[in-house]
Design a protein around this motif. Structure first.
Motif, PDB file in Angstrom:
ATOM      1  N   ALA A 104       1.127  -0.899   0.041  1.00 49.60           N
ATOM      2  CA  ALA A 104      -0.123  -0.107  -0.221  1.00 49.60           C
ATOM      3  C   ALA A 104       1.171   1.134   0.444  1.00 49.60           C
ATOM      4  O   ALA A 104       0.984   2.446   1.189  1.00 49.60           O
TER       5      ALA A 104
ATOM      6  N   ASP B  31       6.099   4.225  13.165  1.00 49.26           N
ATOM      7  CA  ASP B  31       5.168   3.603  12.648  1.00 49.26           C
ATOM      8  C   ASP B  31       3.900   2.472  13.503  1.00 49.26           C
ATOM      9  O   ASP B  31       4.433   2.772  14.246  1.00 49.26           O
ATOM     10  N   LEU B  32       3.180   2.717  13.067  1.00 48.73           N
ATOM     11  CA  LEU B  32       2.083   2.286  13.081  1.00 48.73           C
ATOM     12  C   LEU B  32       1.838   0.681  13.189  1.00 48.73           C
ATOM     13  O   LEU B  32       1.264   0.434  14.355  1.00 48.73           O
ATOM     14  N   VAL B  33       2.173  -0.279  12.642  1.00 47.65           N
ATOM     15  CA  VAL B  33       2.928  -1.872  13.034  1.00 47.65           C
ATOM     16  C   VAL B  33       3.482  -2.032  14.463  1.00 47.65           C
ATOM     17  O   VAL B  33       3.430  -2.668  15.836  1.00 47.65           O
TER      18      VAL B  33
ATOM     19  N   TYR C  27      -5.484  -6.889   7.770  1.00 51.40           N
ATOM     20  CA  TYR C  27      -4.038  -6.185   7.374  1.00 51.40           C
ATOM     21  C   TYR C  27      -3.074  -7.636   7.943  1.00 51.40           C
ATOM     22  O   TYR C  27      -3.369  -7.399   9.026  1.00 51.40           O
TER      23      TYR C  27
ATOM     24  N   PHE D  77      -1.686  -7.098  11.349  1.00 52.83           N
ATOM     25  CA  PHE D  77      -2.852  -7.637  12.671  1.00 52.83           C
ATOM     26  C   PHE D  77      -2.594  -8.759  13.545  1.00 52.83           C
ATOM     27  O   PHE D  77      -2.757  -9.119  14.420  1.00 52.83           O
TER      28      PHE D  77
ATOM     29  N   CYS E 112      -9.997  -1.818  12.013  1.00 51.33           N
ATOM     30  CA  CYS E 112      -9.337  -1.020  11.228  1.00 51.33           C
ATOM     31  C   CYS E 112     -10.599  -0.157  10.536  1.00 51.33           C
ATOM     32  O   CYS E 112     -11.368  -1.009   9.853  1.00 51.33           O
TER      33      CYS E 112
ATOM     34  N   ASN F 296      -8.722  -2.503   6.105  1.00 55.47           N
ATOM     35  CA  ASN F 296      -8.034  -3.124   5.251  1.00 55.47           C
ATOM     36  C   ASN F 296      -8.122  -4.254   5.110  1.00 55.47           C
ATOM     37  O   ASN F 296      -7.583  -4.816   6.509  1.00 55.47           O
TER      38      ASN F 296
ATOM     39  N   ASP G 249      -6.889   1.229  14.395  1.00 55.02           N
ATOM     40  CA  ASP G 249      -6.589   2.023  13.377  1.00 55.02           C
ATOM     41  C   ASP G 249      -6.660   2.476  12.164  1.00 55.02           C
ATOM     42  O   ASP G 249      -7.772   2.559  12.105  1.00 55.02           O
TER      43      ASP G 249
ATOM     44  N   ILE H 106      -5.185   4.504  10.014  1.00 58.06           N
ATOM     45  CA  ILE H 106      -4.841   4.857   8.516  1.00 58.06           C
ATOM     46  C   ILE H 106      -4.890   5.599   7.580  1.00 58.06           C
ATOM     47  O   ILE H 106      -4.544   6.368   7.386  1.00 58.06           O
ATOM     48  N   HIS H 107      -6.374   4.530   6.982  1.00 60.22           N
ATOM     49  CA  HIS H 107      -6.640   5.357   5.506  1.00 60.22           C
ATOM     50  C   HIS H 107      -7.879   6.122   5.882  1.00 60.22           C
ATOM     51  O   HIS H 107      -8.633   6.294   4.737  1.00 60.22           O
TER      52      HIS H 107
ATOM     53  N   LYS I 263      -0.161   7.415   4.583  1.00 59.26           N
ATOM     54  CA  LYS I 263      -0.726   6.656   3.876  1.00 59.26           C
ATOM     55  C   LYS I 263      -1.320   7.309   3.591  1.00 59.26           C
ATOM     56  O   LYS I 263      -1.152   7.567   1.870  1.00 59.26           O
TER      57      LYS I 263
ATOM     58  N   ARG J  60       8.643   7.787   7.606  1.00 59.94           N
ATOM     59  CA  ARG J  60       8.154   6.916   8.781  1.00 59.94           C
ATOM     60  C   ARG J  60       7.795   8.046   9.877  1.00 59.94           C
ATOM     61  O   ARG J  60       8.541   9.496  10.113  1.00 59.94           O
TER      62      ARG J  60
END
Ligand SMILES: Cc1ncc(COP(=O)(O)O)c(C=O)c1O
Length: 395
Positions: free
Chosen positions: A37, A100-102, A126, A129, A173, A177, A205, A207-208, A240, A248
């Motif tokens: 992505a 970062d989100l992870v 995703y 997760f 999420c 995703n 999350d 992010i989108h 994103k 980052r």
């Protein structure tokens, strides 16, 4: 086709191949990469300008922004952005700025659960997760999203049945995703009610959340009610929507002081480090001055989405797809094609198009693949033409 004031269609395959990007370098050069992505467009001019400002001066020492730590600039930009875009008021002091989100997904599992505990999530999902739960010795509780004939939905009844005493965390999420769903208020309220009943912490999350089509609105989970906020950790970033994942920078927001204290008791903020100042500068630029560019990008993405859905309907009618309400990702069900290999292998080998394999999002989704349509219209058209030819040319 969408208006192209920012020349999103102008970038060529040759230029993309020159980038040292994961997306374009993972496969051989004849493969069209529609997987990870990342977007292919040139970044917003305001983002490019702050990068050039730093490089022109070789300004790479410990940094100060507005008389404070650089992370504070990102926290303040986050707070302004949330209020402007979603009417959600937050205090910059309730945030942590991270790489970062992870990283935040993993850190949250470690902070709020113990080995052997379980984490619920809507599947397919995703892949990190799943990794964040499995790789830390916790258990995944999958709450599959059924297709109701129109779109993928949350099955709250199924979730309620699966929430035994071991489930301590709900991973959300939203937008989702890979299905591209934008959860509506009623769905979020139902989840908030379940979280309260079962005393779950929710890691949302988002992010989108900028990449939303057809005039829909994103609702931050923590904005549903004070009660929901008090148990919610929200994750987001500009990377994103503005296409600078390599720089980052992400923001973690805690919906209550006690949640932040509980997190920090197990994960000292120093363990997470802070992002490089380029990531912070890019984030602040995107969130404060990037909207005109983003409006054009969103227009382009929606137009690509429409072209994709129309092409599938016309030329690949066996492929089942629900038009994504958000994200630049489409979740495609190739089951009816009865391919002898996975869709990922088939399209890579026979069309030279790289998708993301469905099984990575859910072991039960081997016959699915995810397609990233955040590219130029000519590249998308060529990839789709190759895919149609491969399917029609099967013996
Ligand atoms: C839902 C979701 N969360 C997190 C990420 C990755 O974010 P980061 O690069 O900040 O770890 C992605 C990337 O595609 C994503 O789709």
């Amino acid at each position: 086709m969408a208006n192209d004031a920012f020349h999103l269609n102008d970038i060529s395959v040759a230029t993309l191949l020159e980038r040292q990007s994961l997306k374009w370098r993972r496969y051989e050069p004849d493969v069209i990469p529609l997987w990870v992505a990342d977007m292919d467009f040139p970044v917003a001019p305001c983002v490019q300008r702050v990068m050039e400002k730093s490089t022109a001066k070789g300004d790479y020492g410990y940094a100060l922004r507005d008389g404070d730590q650089p992370a504070m600039a990102a926290s303040k930009a986050f707070a302004c952005r949330m209020e402007q875009k979603f009417g959600w008021r937050v205090d910059p002091a309730d945030t942590l700025v991270i790489n970062d989100l992870v990283q935040a997904l993993f850190a949250s599992v470690i902070a709020f659960t113990d080995p052997g505990d379980a984490v619920a999530m809507q599947t397919p999902i995703y892949p990190p997760f799943r990794d964040a739960v499995r790789d830390t010795g916790r258990r995944i509780v999958a709450n599959p999203m059924p297709d109701d004939g129109r779109r993928f939905v949350i099955d709250a009844k199924d979730l309620a049945e699966r929430l035994d005493g071991n489930v301590k965390l709900l991973f959300l999420c939203n937008p989702h995703n890979p299905t591209g769903r934008v959860l509506e208020r009623a769905e979020l309220e139902k989840l908030a009610q379940l979280a309260a009943e079962k005393d779950l912490i929710v890691i949302s999350d988002e992010i989108h959340s900028d990449i939303i089509f057809d005039g829909r609105r994103h609702i931050p989970f923590a904005s549903i009610s004070d009660e929901a906020a008090s148990r919610t950790v929200t994750l987001t970033s500009a990377t994103k929507s503005y296409g600078f994942a390599g720089l980052r920078c992400g923001v973690v927001h805690f919906g209550s002081k006690s949640l932040k204290q509980r997190f920090e008791a197990r994960i000292h903020p120093r363990l997470l480090g802070t992002p490089g100042v380029t990531g912070i500068d890019a984030t602040v630029a995107a969130w404060t001055s990037g909207e005109p560019w983003f409006a054009g990008a969103l227009d382009h993405l929606q137009s690509n989405r429409d072209e994709l859905i129309a092409t599938i309907g016309r030329d690949l009618p066996e492929v089942k797809v629900r038009s994504p309400e958000a994200t630049y990702l489409a979740w495609l069900d190739f089951s009816a094609l009865d391919l002898t290999e996975t869709p990922y292998d088939f399209f890579l080998n026979k069309a030279r198009v790289a998708l993301s394999p469905g099984a990575a999002f859910d072991p039960a989704c081997e016959r699915f693949a995810r397609l990233n349509f955040a590219t130029t219209r000519p590249i998308l058209a060529e990839a789709l033409a190759r895919m149609v030819r491969a399917v029609r040319g099967r013996s």
